[in-house]
Design a protein around this motif. Structure first.
Motif, PDB file in Angstrom:
ATOM      1  N   THR A  84     -39.044 -60.286  56.204  1.00  0.00           N
ATOM      2  CA  THR A  84     -39.484 -58.908  55.985  1.00  0.00           C
ATOM      3  C   THR A  84     -40.865 -58.833  55.356  1.00  0.00           C
ATOM      4  OG1 THR A  84     -38.322 -58.796  53.877  1.00  0.00           O
ATOM      5  CG2 THR A  84     -37.151 -57.963  55.805  1.00  0.00           C
ATOM      6  N   THR A 123     -31.089 -62.029  59.967  1.00  0.00           N
ATOM      7  CA  THR A 123     -31.412 -63.317  60.563  1.00  0.00           C
ATOM      8  C   THR A 123     -30.187 -64.027  61.128  1.00  0.00           C
ATOM      9  OG1 THR A 123     -31.115 -64.463  58.474  1.00  0.00           O
ATOM     10  CG2 THR A 123     -33.333 -63.630  58.978  1.00  0.00           C
ATOM     11  N   ILE A 135     -34.108 -56.742  58.226  1.00  0.00           N
ATOM     12  CA  ILE A 135     -33.938 -57.732  59.285  1.00  0.00           C
ATOM     13  C   ILE A 135     -32.677 -58.530  59.010  1.00  0.00           C
ATOM     14  CG2 ILE A 135     -35.321 -59.528  58.168  1.00  0.00           C
ATOM     15  CD1 ILE A 135     -36.411 -60.172  60.992  1.00  0.00           C
ATOM     16  N   SER A 170     -34.173 -63.738  55.158  1.00  0.00           N
ATOM     17  CA  SER A 170     -34.494 -62.336  55.445  1.00  0.00           C
ATOM     18  C   SER A 170     -35.603 -61.832  54.532  1.00  0.00           C
ATOM     19  CB  SER A 170     -33.255 -61.441  55.337  1.00  0.00           C
ATOM     20  OG  SER A 170     -32.769 -61.432  54.021  1.00  0.00           O
ATOM     21  N   ARG A 199     -42.373 -52.763  62.744  1.00  0.00           N
ATOM     22  CA  ARG A 199     -41.389 -51.825  62.199  1.00  0.00           C
ATOM     23  C   ARG A 199     -42.033 -50.464  61.934  1.00  0.00           C
ATOM     24  NH1 ARG A 199     -40.368 -53.122  56.355  1.00  0.00           N
ATOM     25  NH2 ARG A 199     -42.404 -52.136  56.307  1.00  0.00           N
ATOM     26  N   PHE A 227     -43.995 -58.402  61.392  1.00  0.00           N
ATOM     27  CA  PHE A 227     -42.721 -57.687  61.371  1.00  0.00           C
ATOM     28  C   PHE A 227     -42.911 -56.292  60.786  1.00  0.00           C
ATOM     29  CE2 PHE A 227     -39.062 -56.258  58.912  1.00  0.00           C
ATOM     30  CZ  PHE A 227     -38.129 -56.139  59.926  1.00  0.00           C
TER      31      PHE A 227
END
Length: 148
Positions: free
Chosen positions: A57, A44, A42, A53, A66, A62
């Motif tokens: 994650t 940011t 990711i 980040s 993903r 998230f």
């Protein structure tokens, strides 16, 4: 000639053409096929001095989103493989940049060819390959077949 082909895909329409070519080649050569999709870390927008980040994650929402996106990409590839008469190994690498994951996977899996698509560009960009494709070509000792 080639015994193990790594086919990289991001699930895009352009990448599907690369997958199609990779499967056709694997079938004709009776080569093993490994399909790779990569979920990049990711971004940011910060330089990560605050560690945002790493926090983002680790969030379950998230990670689930993903993983679900990668599953959809690989499910679509499975359909293409069945039509082509190929049974590939399917891999998802998370939190890595695409070119880095492609090169590392090709080396780790002892692939002797990488097949990947390069996204079309306009104007001056037409003279250049996509950044991920260019990086794979620059960093990898394995031959790369680029599909346009």
């Amino acid at each position: 000639m080639y015994r193990h082909i790594l086919i990289a895909t991001d699930g895009s329409e352009r990448a599907a053409k690369g997958v199609e070519h990779g499967f056709a080649l694997a079938r004709q050569l009776q080569a093993k096929a490994t399909v790779l999709t990569v979920s990049e870390p990711i971004n940011t927008g910060f330089d990560d001095a605050l560690g945002w980040s790493a926090v983002a994650t680790s969030l379950p929402d998230f990670q689930n989103a993903r993983d679900e996106a990668a599953r959809k990409v690989l499910d679509a590839v499975t359909g293409q493989a069945q039509q082509a008469g190929v049974t590939p190994q399917l891999l998802h690498v998370a939190d890595r940049y695409a070119a880095e994951a492609i090169v590392d996977t090709a080396e780790r899996e002892a692939c002797d060819l990488i097949v990947m698509a390069s996204h079309g560009r306009r104007a001056l960009g037409r003279l250049l390959l996509g950044s991920q494709t260019s990086e794979v070509l620059a960093r990898c000792g394995v031959p790369v077949l680029v599909i346009r």
